[in-house]
Design an enzyme around this catalytic site. Structure first.
Site, PDB file in Angstrom:
ATOM      1  N   CYS A 153       0.676  -0.770  -0.042  1.00 21.20           N
ATOM      2  CA  CYS A 153      -0.214  -0.389  -0.003  1.00 21.20           C
ATOM      3  C   CYS A 153       0.729   1.387   0.300  1.00 21.20           C
ATOM      4  O   CYS A 153       0.553   2.548   0.364  1.00 21.20           O
ATOM      5  CB  CYS A 153      -0.987  -0.210   1.242  1.00 21.20           C
ATOM      6  SG  CYS A 153      -1.928  -1.349   1.585  1.00 21.20           S
ATOM      7  N   ARG A 194      -4.840   7.280  -3.278  1.00 24.11           N
ATOM      8  CA  ARG A 194      -5.602   5.464  -3.640  1.00 24.11           C
ATOM      9  C   ARG A 194      -6.069   5.171  -2.095  1.00 24.11           C
ATOM     10  O   ARG A 194      -6.918   4.829  -2.353  1.00 24.11           O
ATOM     11  CB  ARG A 194      -4.511   5.088  -4.499  1.00 24.11           C
ATOM     12  CG  ARG A 194      -5.282   3.215  -5.009  1.00 24.11           C
ATOM     13  CD  ARG A 194      -3.474   2.703  -5.634  1.00 24.11           C
ATOM     14  NE  ARG A 194      -3.988   1.603  -5.762  1.00 24.11           N
ATOM     15  CZ  ARG A 194      -4.099   0.631  -4.724  1.00 24.11           C
ATOM     16  NH1 ARG A 194      -3.252   0.341  -3.668  1.00 24.11           N
ATOM     17  NH2 ARG A 194      -4.897  -0.778  -4.922  1.00 24.11           N
TER      18      ARG A 194
END
Length: 292
Positions: A153, A194
């Protein structure tokens, strides 16, 4: 059958070390060693297909894994047969990317530091939108729904990719610096966007689309549908679009890359695949002239 991640990790690191060796060895040996590394690399990702389909439920990665073995086998064959320069440039890019990524994956303290920084910035961004999220370690909670920020991530893989691309090209330092700045820092910022989108969509249950279908496929709770559509579909599609745009910007600054890209794409044209499989040599793409 899903193969253990420990075994797949061993295969990944072994393939990358072989690729690095191929990139630094003299060409007489480098092409053959690098080709072996690419075959092992493709096999590693091909064996990961069940993991991404059955466990991760990631359609894009599943398709990529299905293609990994035939593509790397073919390119490795051409690499050994023709000692094609574009494929060695690709190998050098992969080697540099691996060297950049390795410390974050191998040294736990460094990976945890990057995860912690990303978690803090993401939490601030989520709450800047009017949410009331909290974080415990690297787990962000919004409205009782938790999202764990892991190394993937942080966009470290995508950043490593462009470090490799920029690092493998021979060009003046000023253009290399510009290419780095329009890729690596931009990717990190977009990745925070995101993460923020995924956590906000999931925590607020914005995308409860076909939850029954998602439950049947994944075995998760109905609330997971918002995470699935935000993370596995929309965020993945957005990341792909962003990478295409960033790639265009890098190529504009480093047009030298386009010659190698054109050559690699020429190798996967149907007519040229047939020629290569017949043992014929496909003419390499001519270098482009940079406008003064």
């Amino acid at each position: 059958m899903v193969i253990s991640m420990e075994f797949l990790d061993i295969m990944l690191w072994a393939s990358l070390f072989i690729i690095i060796a191929g990139a630094v060895l003299p060409k007489k040996y480098g092409y053959k060693v690098a080709a072996a590394g690419w075959v092992l690399f493709g096999l590693r990702w091909g064996l990961s297909t069940p993991e991404f389909y059955l466990v991760e439920h990631n359609i894009m990665y599943t398709i990529a894994c299905v293609l990994a073995i035939p593509v790397t086998l073919y390119l490795a064959y051409v690499m050994v047969k023709d000692e094609r320069e574009s494929l060695m440039v690709l190998t050098r890019a992969a080697a540099i990317s691996s060297i950049f990524y390795f410390p974050f994956a191998y040294f736990t303290w460094l990976g945890d530091w990057l995860i912690g920084v990303t978690t803090s910035i993401t939490l601030a961004a989520v709450n800047a939108l009017g949410n009331n999220a909290t974080a415990s370690g690297n787990i962000v909670t919004l409205n009782g729904l938790k999202v764990e920020i892991i190394l993937a991530c942080t966009a470290i893989q995508s950043m490593a990719l462009f470090v490799g691309v920029v690092g493998c090209i021979r060009a003046p330092a000023d253009r290399l610096f510009k290419a780095f700045m329009v890729s690596v820092p931009v990717i990190y910022v977009l990745n925070v966007v995101r993460n923020t989108f995924v956590i906000t969509s999931y925590g607020n249950q914005w995308l409860q689309i076909a939850p029954d279908m998602i439950v049947e496929w994944t075995g998760e709770l109905p609330s997971y549908a918002s995470f699935f559509w935000a993370h596995n579909v929309l965020a993945e599609a957005g990341s792909l679009i962003a990478l295409v745009v960033i790639s265009y910007a890098v190529i504009s600054i480093l047009p030298e890359t386009l010659t190698y890209i054109r050559d690699i794409f020429s190798l996967i044209q149907i007519d040229n695949i047939k020629k290569n499989l017949r043992g014929e040599k496909v003419v390499e793409a001519a270098p482009l002239q940079r406008n003064k």
